[in-house]
Design a protein around this motif. Structure first.
Motif, PDB file in Angstrom:
ATOM      1  N   MET A 133      12.340  -3.552   4.267  1.00 61.74           N
ATOM      2  CA  MET A 133      11.776  -4.889   4.488  1.00 61.74           C
ATOM      3  C   MET A 133      12.381  -5.908   3.535  1.00 61.74           C
ATOM      4  N   HIS A 134      12.727  -5.447   2.320  1.00 57.44           N
ATOM      5  CA  HIS A 134      13.302  -6.402   1.360  1.00 57.44           C
ATOM      6  C   HIS A 134      14.697  -6.847   1.825  1.00 57.44           C
ATOM      7  N   VAL A 135      15.403  -5.947   2.509  1.00 51.99           N
ATOM      8  CA  VAL A 135      16.720  -6.302   3.048  1.00 51.99           C
ATOM      9  C   VAL A 135      16.582  -7.311   4.177  1.00 51.99           C
ATOM     10  N   LEU A 136      15.529  -7.148   4.987  1.00 55.53           N
ATOM     11  CA  LEU A 136      15.358  -7.980   6.175  1.00 55.53           C
ATOM     12  C   LEU A 136      14.572  -9.257   5.920  1.00 55.53           C
ATOM     13  N   THR A 137      13.705  -9.244   4.897  1.00 56.62           N
ATOM     14  CA  THR A 137      12.812 -10.395   4.697  1.00 56.62           C
ATOM     15  C   THR A 137      12.876 -10.954   3.287  1.00 56.62           C
ATOM     16  N   ASN A 138      12.019 -10.407   2.398  1.00 54.52           N
ATOM     17  CA  ASN A 138      11.832 -10.998   1.071  1.00 54.52           C
ATOM     18  C   ASN A 138      12.415 -10.096  -0.022  1.00 54.52           C
ATOM     19  N   PRO A 139      13.350 -10.609  -0.853  1.00 56.03           N
ATOM     20  CA  PRO A 139      13.950  -9.794  -1.909  1.00 56.03           C
ATOM     21  C   PRO A 139      12.936  -9.238  -2.911  1.00 56.03           C
ATOM     22  N   ILE A 140      11.777  -9.917  -3.090  1.00 58.33           N
ATOM     23  CA  ILE A 140      10.789  -9.440  -4.056  1.00 58.33           C
ATOM     24  C   ILE A 140      10.254  -8.076  -3.669  1.00 58.33           C
ATOM     25  N   LEU A 141      10.324  -7.749  -2.377  1.00 63.06           N
ATOM     26  CA  LEU A 141       9.855  -6.440  -1.929  1.00 63.06           C
ATOM     27  C   LEU A 141      10.737  -5.316  -2.477  1.00 63.06           C
ATOM     28  N   GLY A 142      11.963  -5.650  -2.863  1.00 65.87           N
ATOM     29  CA  GLY A 142      12.844  -4.653  -3.463  1.00 65.87           C
ATOM     30  C   GLY A 142      12.279  -4.134  -4.773  1.00 65.87           C
ATOM     31  N   TRP A 143      11.697  -5.025  -5.581  1.00 65.75           N
ATOM     32  CA  TRP A 143      11.086  -4.601  -6.843  1.00 65.75           C
ATOM     33  C   TRP A 143       9.818  -3.787  -6.593  1.00 65.75           C
ATOM     34  N   MET A 144       9.082  -4.164  -5.559  1.00 59.77           N
ATOM     35  CA  MET A 144       7.906  -3.374  -5.208  1.00 59.77           C
ATOM     36  C   MET A 144       8.332  -1.970  -4.780  1.00 59.77           C
ATOM     37  N   SER A 145       9.423  -1.895  -4.012  1.00 55.87           N
ATOM     38  CA  SER A 145       9.954  -0.596  -3.587  1.00 55.87           C
ATOM     39  C   SER A 145      10.370   0.233  -4.800  1.00 55.87           C
ATOM     40  N   TYR A 146      11.026  -0.411  -5.753  1.00 55.20           N
ATOM     41  CA  TYR A 146      11.486   0.289  -6.954  1.00 55.20           C
ATOM     42  C   TYR A 146      10.306   0.867  -7.733  1.00 55.20           C
ATOM     43  N   LEU A 147       9.229   0.108  -7.850  1.00 56.11           N
ATOM     44  CA  LEU A 147       8.045   0.590  -8.570  1.00 56.11           C
ATOM     45  C   LEU A 147       7.389   1.760  -7.846  1.00 56.11           C
ATOM     46  N   VAL A 148       7.355   1.693  -6.519  1.00 57.45           N
ATOM     47  CA  VAL A 148       6.761   2.799  -5.759  1.00 57.45           C
ATOM     48  C   VAL A 148       7.625   4.054  -5.878  1.00 57.45           C
ATOM     49  N   PHE A 149       8.952   3.877  -5.919  1.00 60.44           N
ATOM     50  CA  PHE A 149       9.821   5.031  -6.130  1.00 60.44           C
ATOM     51  C   PHE A 149       9.565   5.657  -7.504  1.00 60.44           C
ATOM     52  N   TRP A 150       9.276   4.845  -8.496  1.00 63.01           N
ATOM     53  CA  TRP A 150       8.912   5.385  -9.805  1.00 63.01           C
ATOM     54  C   TRP A 150       7.621   6.188  -9.717  1.00 63.01           C
ATOM     55  N   TYR A 151       6.670   5.684  -8.944  1.00 65.02           N
ATOM     56  CA  TYR A 151       5.418   6.425  -8.743  1.00 65.02           C
ATOM     57  C   TYR A 151       5.719   7.771  -8.093  1.00 65.02           C
ATOM     58  N   SER A 152       6.611   7.774  -7.085  1.00 69.18           N
ATOM     59  CA  SER A 152       6.991   9.023  -6.413  1.00 69.18           C
ATOM     60  C   SER A 152       7.630   9.997  -7.396  1.00 69.18           C
ATOM     61  N   TRP A 153       8.487   9.471  -8.266  1.00 69.47           N
ATOM     62  CA  TRP A 153       9.147  10.320  -9.253  1.00 69.47           C
ATOM     63  C   TRP A 153       8.123  10.935 -10.206  1.00 69.47           C
ATOM     64  N   LEU A 154       7.210  10.113 -10.690  1.00 68.95           N
ATOM     65  CA  LEU A 154       6.186  10.608 -11.613  1.00 68.95           C
ATOM     66  C   LEU A 154       5.284  11.636 -10.944  1.00 68.95           C
ATOM     67  N   LYS A 155       4.966  11.399  -9.670  1.00 67.28           N
ATOM     68  CA  LYS A 155       4.126  12.355  -8.935  1.00 67.28           C
ATOM     69  C   LYS A 155       4.858  13.683  -8.771  1.00 67.28           C
ATOM     70  N   ALA A 156       6.153  13.640  -8.471  1.00 69.74           N
ATOM     71  CA  ALA A 156       6.937  14.870  -8.331  1.00 69.74           C
ATOM     72  C   ALA A 156       7.003  15.638  -9.647  1.00 69.74           C
ATOM     73  N   VAL A 157       7.185  14.912 -10.752  1.00 62.83           N
ATOM     74  CA  VAL A 157       7.245  15.561 -12.064  1.00 62.83           C
ATOM     75  C   VAL A 157       5.902  16.196 -12.404  1.00 62.83           C
ATOM     76  N   ARG A 158       4.809  15.506 -12.094  1.00 59.91           N
ATOM     77  CA  ARG A 158       3.481  16.077 -12.348  1.00 59.91           C
ATOM     78  C   ARG A 158       3.260  17.336 -11.507  1.00 59.91           C
ATOM     79  N   ASN A 159       3.690  17.286 -10.244  1.00 57.84           N
ATOM     80  CA  ASN A 159       3.567  18.471  -9.384  1.00 57.84           C
ATOM     81  C   ASN A 159       4.376  19.638  -9.928  1.00 57.84           C
TER      82      ASN A 159
END
Length: 260
Positions: A133-159
């Motif tokens: 969506m950040h590619v197609l619409t709003n660049p700020i969504l790219g930072w939101m995507s980056y933060l969610v990917f960090w959450y995914s990484w932390l969740k994987a490490v905890r698992n």
């Protein structure tokens, strides 16, 4: 089998004898089954956590610096490509070690095809959608995507931390594959294969939402074995007789071998 059996059963999952200085397998956490398990042998394996530690640590580094080429633009020939390369390197350093240690395989407790533990697929799907969506619409969504990917990484490490907390291993008994069809199981256990093979042969009771008792076939040279272990959703096998796995529950379910 003799001494050779003792070496590979007691020491290393790669069937290779190792010296006493290489046998750090959390022996202080070991328990032993009842006398009804006579004839079975403990096969200890190396904890996958030691293999995962180095690449997972480097993956955090590459994920952290992935945005830098675009924040400080002009230092690379193509800032977007540089960021993408750093980002992909971070996740390659997560996925490849998981595959090499036997994770990411199908598991009896997986609820659907996209249930790929220890990765947190819902958050990774959300992060991917935000990136698109950040590619197609709003660049700020790219930072939101980056933060969610960090959450995914932390969740994987905890698992992974939870999955590698337990001692790796199983309990084995040698069998004649020709007699496999004559074997019987205790109640709450069932065979999933009609013929002996290397791999999961049957399942037993669930110990938790993330682990289940399994029967597996193992071949080594001209010998065949059946194995009883706890299969975690991560794909890692845990020794059922250890203090960390709720001894009371294990003693109830494995008072005697489930195969007879």
């Amino acid at each position: 089998m003799g001494d050779d059996r003792d070496k590979w059963l007691e020491l290393d999952s790669n069937w290779k004898p190792v010296g006493p200085e290489k046998t750090d397998f959390h022996a202080d956490n070991d328990r032993f089954p009842s006398s009804e398990w006579e004839g079975w042998f403990r096969k200890k394996s190396r904890n996958p956590g030691t293999t995962l530690l180095f690449p997972i640590a480097w993956s955090a580094f590459f994920l952290l610096i992935a945005p830098l080429p675009q924040i400080a633009s002009g230092f690379t020939p193509d800032d977007r490509t540089a960021s993408a390369a750093l980002f992909l390197t971070a996740w390659v350093l997560v996925v490849i070690p998981l595959i090499s240690t036997g994770s990411l395989a199908r598991h009896p407790l997986n609820s659907h095809v996209l249930d790929i533990y220890p990765l947190d697929m819902p958050s990774m799907a959300l992060a991917s959608a935000l990136f698109l969506m950040h590619v197609l619409t709003n660049p700020i969504l790219g930072w939101m995507s980056y933060l969610v990917f960090w959450y995914s990484w932390l969740k994987a490490v905890r698992n992974l931390s939870a999955a590698t907390h337990y001692s790796a291993g199983a309990w084995l008994k040698q069998i004649d594959p020709a007699n496999y069809s004559k074997l019987q199981l205790s109640s709450d256990w069932e065979f999933t294969e009609n013929f002996f093979k290397a791999g999961i042969l049957g399942t037993g009771p669930s110990l938790s939402a993330n682990s289940i008792l399994v029967i597996e076939g193992i071949r080594r040279e001209e010998s065949a074995y059946i194995s009883i272990a706890v299969l975690h959703r991560s794909g890692y096998r845990h020794d059922p007789f250890q203090e960390r796995l709720e001894p009371e529950r294990i003693d109830e379910l494995l008072r005697s071998p489930p195969v007879f």
